[in-house]
Design a protein around this motif. Structure first.
Motif, mmCIF file in Angstrom:
data_model
loop_
_atom_site.group_PDB
_atom_site.id
_atom_site.type_symbol
_atom_site.label_atom_id
_atom_site.label_comp_id
_atom_site.label_asym_id
_atom_site.label_seq_id
_atom_site.Cartn_x
_atom_site.Cartn_y
_atom_site.Cartn_z
ATOM 1 N N GLY A 557 12.609 1.938 -9.525
ATOM 2 C CA GLY A 557 12.239 1.516 -8.188
ATOM 3 C C GLY A 557 10.865 2.056 -7.845
ATOM 4 O O GLY A 557 10.585 3.247 -8.069
ATOM 5 N N TYR A 558 9.987 1.200 -7.334
ATOM 6 C CA TYR A 558 8.597 1.571 -7.048
ATOM 7 C C TYR A 558 8.250 1.206 -5.608
ATOM 8 O O TYR A 558 8.699 0.188 -5.082
ATOM 9 C CB TYR A 558 7.660 0.777 -7.962
ATOM 10 N N PHE A 559 7.448 2.027 -4.977
ATOM 11 C CA PHE A 559 6.722 1.600 -3.789
ATOM 12 C C PHE A 559 5.394 2.337 -3.766
ATOM 13 O O PHE A 559 5.348 3.568 -3.893
ATOM 14 C CB PHE A 559 7.460 1.883 -2.480
ATOM 15 N N VAL A 560 4.315 1.572 -3.637
ATOM 16 C CA VAL A 560 2.975 2.144 -3.533
ATOM 17 C C VAL A 560 2.292 1.495 -2.329
ATOM 18 O O VAL A 560 2.332 0.276 -2.177
ATOM 19 C CB VAL A 560 2.133 1.903 -4.797
ATOM 20 N N GLY A 561 1.702 2.318 -1.475
ATOM 21 C CA GLY A 561 1.038 1.772 -0.305
ATOM 22 C C GLY A 561 0.048 2.740 0.299
ATOM 23 O O GLY A 561 -0.103 3.876 -0.174
ATOM 24 N N PHE A 562 -0.619 2.301 1.379
ATOM 25 C CA PHE A 562 -1.620 3.164 2.007
ATOM 26 C C PHE A 562 -1.668 2.929 3.503
ATOM 27 O O PHE A 562 -1.293 1.867 4.015
ATOM 28 C CB PHE A 562 -3.007 2.965 1.386
ATOM 29 N N SER A 563 -2.127 3.954 4.212
ATOM 30 C CA SER A 563 -2.304 3.908 5.657
ATOM 31 C C SER A 563 -3.221 5.045 6.061
ATOM 32 O O SER A 563 -3.107 6.165 5.538
ATOM 33 C CB SER A 563 -0.951 4.048 6.371
ATOM 34 N N SER A 564 -4.137 4.777 6.966
ATOM 35 C CA SER A 564 -5.048 5.799 7.502
ATOM 36 C C SER A 564 -5.758 6.593 6.410
ATOM 37 O O SER A 564 -5.954 7.802 6.519
ATOM 38 C CB SER A 564 -4.277 6.750 8.429
ATOM 39 N N GLY A 565 -6.131 5.915 5.336
ATOM 40 C CA GLY A 565 -6.919 6.560 4.287
ATOM 41 C C GLY A 565 -6.120 7.324 3.257
ATOM 42 O O GLY A 565 -6.700 7.893 2.329
ATOM 43 N N ILE A 566 -4.802 7.371 3.377
ATOM 44 C CA ILE A 566 -3.956 8.072 2.410
ATOM 45 C C ILE A 566 -3.153 7.043 1.627
ATOM 46 O O ILE A 566 -2.495 6.178 2.210
ATOM 47 C CB ILE A 566 -3.005 9.065 3.104
ATOM 48 N N THR A 567 -3.208 7.134 0.306
ATOM 49 C CA THR A 567 -2.463 6.234 -0.577
ATOM 50 C C THR A 567 -1.371 7.036 -1.279
ATOM 51 O O THR A 567 -1.645 8.095 -1.845
ATOM 52 C CB THR A 567 -3.378 5.599 -1.626
ATOM 53 N N THR A 568 -0.156 6.523 -1.245
ATOM 54 C CA THR A 568 0.982 7.237 -1.816
ATOM 55 C C THR A 568 1.806 6.309 -2.696
ATOM 56 O O THR A 568 2.088 5.170 -2.308
ATOM 57 C CB THR A 568 1.878 7.815 -0.700
#
Length: 716
Positions: A557-568
């Motif tokens: 299971g994968y989730f990769v995303g970003f918000s407010s300059g932080i990518t996780t």
């Protein structure tokens, strides 16, 4: 006189015969080669002898070597200066050769240097065998260092794998054998070799792992310690008991084969060895295990104490560990990597429990990313000219015998590209990959930092190639940075004990990976996936862009995303690659992402994504109809002979605005404006599409054009 004459005659005949049969050119060159080869060998031996003699004269005395401990103390600090770890040497008590248990000596010699007492510092037989195996095998030369060579390297040199270092190591080994006895060399080695966990020497290792002095080691304990030298972190009994036991069994078998212990001694129960309990270690060790080995490249050779200032955020690291522990399904492992906008690693978790297993699933494990891989498919499509509003068709397709299926098993027909991505339609990804070329998709992945091998079979569009989580996170971070390359780093600077900076991180050279309009379009699609698509569980009350990934049979299971300059990036799955019931990228991984990101961005203002597509001129060129004027600016007659006003078309319920291009016999109908999403951004999918996808009123679909055929994994 007669005899003398006959001898003279015989000599004359021999000279005539030699003159009549001159030596062949080959024999002549062979003689010369032997002569010059022997001369060069003699000269080399002379130089080697001189080098060994001078090295032996410059070596410290035995007592000086006993008193010299050249291991290094390293203090690791977080980005706010907080000390998070201290790695330093522990030497224990010096044990003389007479007091070292014989079984400890035998164990070390058996596994590290079986001909220790018969060679002169370098083992010619072992070296020749290694070269032969390399020539007849995979071309790689196996380890050939003797105990004496290892001592020379540990005391005087570094571990760089260079020819120069190996030559110096050999000369020093010969010098050590010249100056010291075998007993003295073995005593130095067993009191100085590194056994992991900061323990140098058998006494320190014995106290660390078994809670008693090194003079009291049993056969099983000696086998465990001797097995550590090859890979201290991998075989450490405090990190992986099973690996340590398996390695110790190898040591006992070698001791038995070499006649150093009896069959009864070799059959001891290693599992019964009592290990010293060790307090749990913070998950920050996953980060330090990844970052600190880079010091060998970043720093000049030094043994002085140093302080390493890192990028890690203590609060975020704690939040990351909690998010993984709280959301990982039972029996599954989890990993998380979080990068700041410049590539700084803010948090890194390689597993649920570092003490239980130090294997780093964030930076080392290679697993399938599922549909999060579609990032590269859609990047390639956007670069080729697609836009989020372009129409595509979700319909069964077959490509080279491969027929992919959507996660739900159904097909929604015509939709826009944004909706296809948001709902992770496998058939659409397959068609796009076939159109742009699977090699183009693979090239895009490598462009964005994927370092592992990438397949070019059709199923690759659904994430069949194995990747590292840190590489996938890096790729999404580059999209967040508007298509500019990102280089993950963990070390900011290194200082000495007196405060001198001996290393300072410099910003990596930025490379524009894709044009701005491609990055903007991709951000648009990623935002849609979180707003209304498969990644809704990743919403945190502010703009988020990301993508889920689920592999066949729910193994990853994968989730990769970003918000407010932080990518996780978050990965979950089992180490044995077995299925995890209910594991989907849009559930546990997305939930862990949201739990972590709520903390990570709490002190940062929300940032609206730049999804405005400033298309290049080549995408704005008019088609042939342009030369006949804008259809909305003139009157024309329809097929029934009716006069149509500018910008209007006659339909079953009167005139309404033209939207898009109609197929023959197809009439457009008004489209409802999309409702705003929870965070105020426009809804990604139109209500018309949602009606079709959920079984509501279904408009007349366009006839799909023949489409390429995609892969099989049922991934979303």
């Amino acid at each position: 006189m007669a005899k003398r004459g006959s001898r003279r005659k015989a000599a004359e005949q021999a000279r005539k015969k030699a003159a009549a049969n001159p030596p062949s050119r080959l024999r002549l060159w062979l003689k010369r080669a032997v002569f010059w080869g022997g001369a060069l060998a003699l000269l080399g031996a002379l130089f080697l002898g001189l080098a060994v003699m001078f090295a032996a004269r410059s070596l410290p005395s035995f007592n000086q070597l006993k008193a010299t401990q050249n291991a290094q103390t390293i203090v690791v600090r977080a980005r706010d200066g907080t000390e998070i770890l201290e790695l330093g040497p522990s030497f224990g008590q010096w044990i003389s050769h007479e007091d070292i248990p014989q079984v400890m000596k035998d164990a070390m010699i058996s596994v590290e240097d079986r001909r220790y007492y018969s060679h002169f510092g370098v083992d010619p037989y072992g070296l020749a065998r290694a070269l032969y195996e390399a020539a007849t095998g995979d071309g790689r030369i196996s380890a050939t260092s003797t105990i004496t060579q290892q001592l020379a390297r540990n005391v005087f040199l570094n571990s760089n794998r260079t020819l120069d270092r190996k030559l110096r190591e050999g000369v020093l080994a010969l010098a050590l054998e010249t100056k010291f006895s075998k007993e003295q060399i073995l005593e130095l080695y067993l009191n100085k070799v590194y056994f992991g966990g900061g323990a140098y020497g058998i006494d320190s290792a014995s106290r660390k792992f078994f809670s008693h002095p090194g003079t009291e080691l049993s056969t099983a304990e000696a086998a465990i310690i001797a097995g550590l030298v090859k890979a201290p972190s991998r075989y450490s009994p405090t990190a992986d008991v099973d690996a340590a036991v398996d390695r110790a069994k190898v040591v006992l078998r070698l001791m038995r084969e070499q006649g150093r212990i009896s069959a009864d001694q070799a059959s001891v129960d290693i599992d019964a060895v009592k290990l010293k309990p060790e307090a749990g270690q913070n998950s920050v060790r996953y980060f330090t295990d990844w970052a600190l080995p880079q010091l060998d490249i970043l720093l000049p050779e030094t043994f002085e104490p140093i302080t390493v200032w890192t990028t890690i955020d203590v609060g975020m690291q704690r939040a990351a560990q909690t998010a993984i522990e709280a959301n990982s399904p039972a029996g599954a492992q989890g990993a998380l990597v979080s990068l700041d906008r410049d590539g700084a690693v803010l948090a890194l978790v390689g597993g649920k429990d570092y003490v239980e297993t130090s294997f780093n699933r964030a930076t080392t494990a290679m697993r399938q990313p599922g549909s999060s891989w579609k990032l590269f498919v859609y990047l390639a499509a956007l670069e080729k000219g697609y836009t989020p509003e372009d129409r595509v068709v979700d319909t069964p397709v077959t490509i080279d015998g491969w027929s992919p299926r959507n996660s739900g098993g159904g097909y929604a027909g015509e939709m826009d590209l944004r909706s296809a991505f948001a709902y992770s339609k496998n058939t659409v990804a397959a068609q796009l990959g076939h159109e742009v070329g699977f090699g183009t998709v693979a090239s895009m992945a490598r462009r964005f930092g994927i370092t592992t091998e990438v397949s070019t079979f059709p199923a690759m569009v659904l994430g069949s190639s194995e990747v590292r989580l840190i590489d996938m996170t890096r790729a999404f971070a580059a999209v967040s940075a508007k298509g500019t390359s990102i280089e993950p780093y963990g070390i900011v600077k290194v200082t000495t004990a007196d405060g001198e900076t001996i290393y300072q991180h410099e910003k990596a050279r930025e490379v524009k990976l894709v044009p701005d309009y491609v990055a903007a379009g991709m951000t648009d699609l990623l935002q849609a996936a979180v707003q209304t698509g498969t990644g809704r569980a990743a919403q945190i009350g502010r703009p988020v862009a990301g993508k889920t990934g689920t592999t066949s049979s729910n193994k990853d299971g994968y989730f990769v995303g970003f918000s407010s300059g932080i990518t996780t990036g978050v990965w979950m799955g089992r180490d044995d690659n077995k299925a995890v019931p209910g594991l989907q990228g849009g559930r546990a991984p997305a939930q862990a992402f949201a739990a972590f990101m709520r903390y990570a961005v709490k002190d940062r203002p929300p940032e609206k994504f730049d999804t405005d597509l400033q298309l290049p001129e080549w995408q704005l060129e008019p088609d042939d109809e342009f030369y006949f004027g804008d259809p909305e600016d003139y009157y024309y007659i329809d097929e029934q002979g009716n006069l149509i006003e500018p910008g209007r078309i006659e339909g079953p319920r009167g005139n309404f605005p033209i939207e898009g291009e109609n197929q023959p016999g197809e009439v457009d109908r008004p489209r409802r404006p999309p409702e705003p999403a929870a965070d105020g951004a426009p809804q990604a999918a139109s209500d018309d599409f949602l009606d079709r996808a959920t079984g509501g009123t279904e408009p007349q679909p366009r006839q799909p054009s023949p489409a390429p055929r995609p892969p099989t994994p049922n991934q979303q």
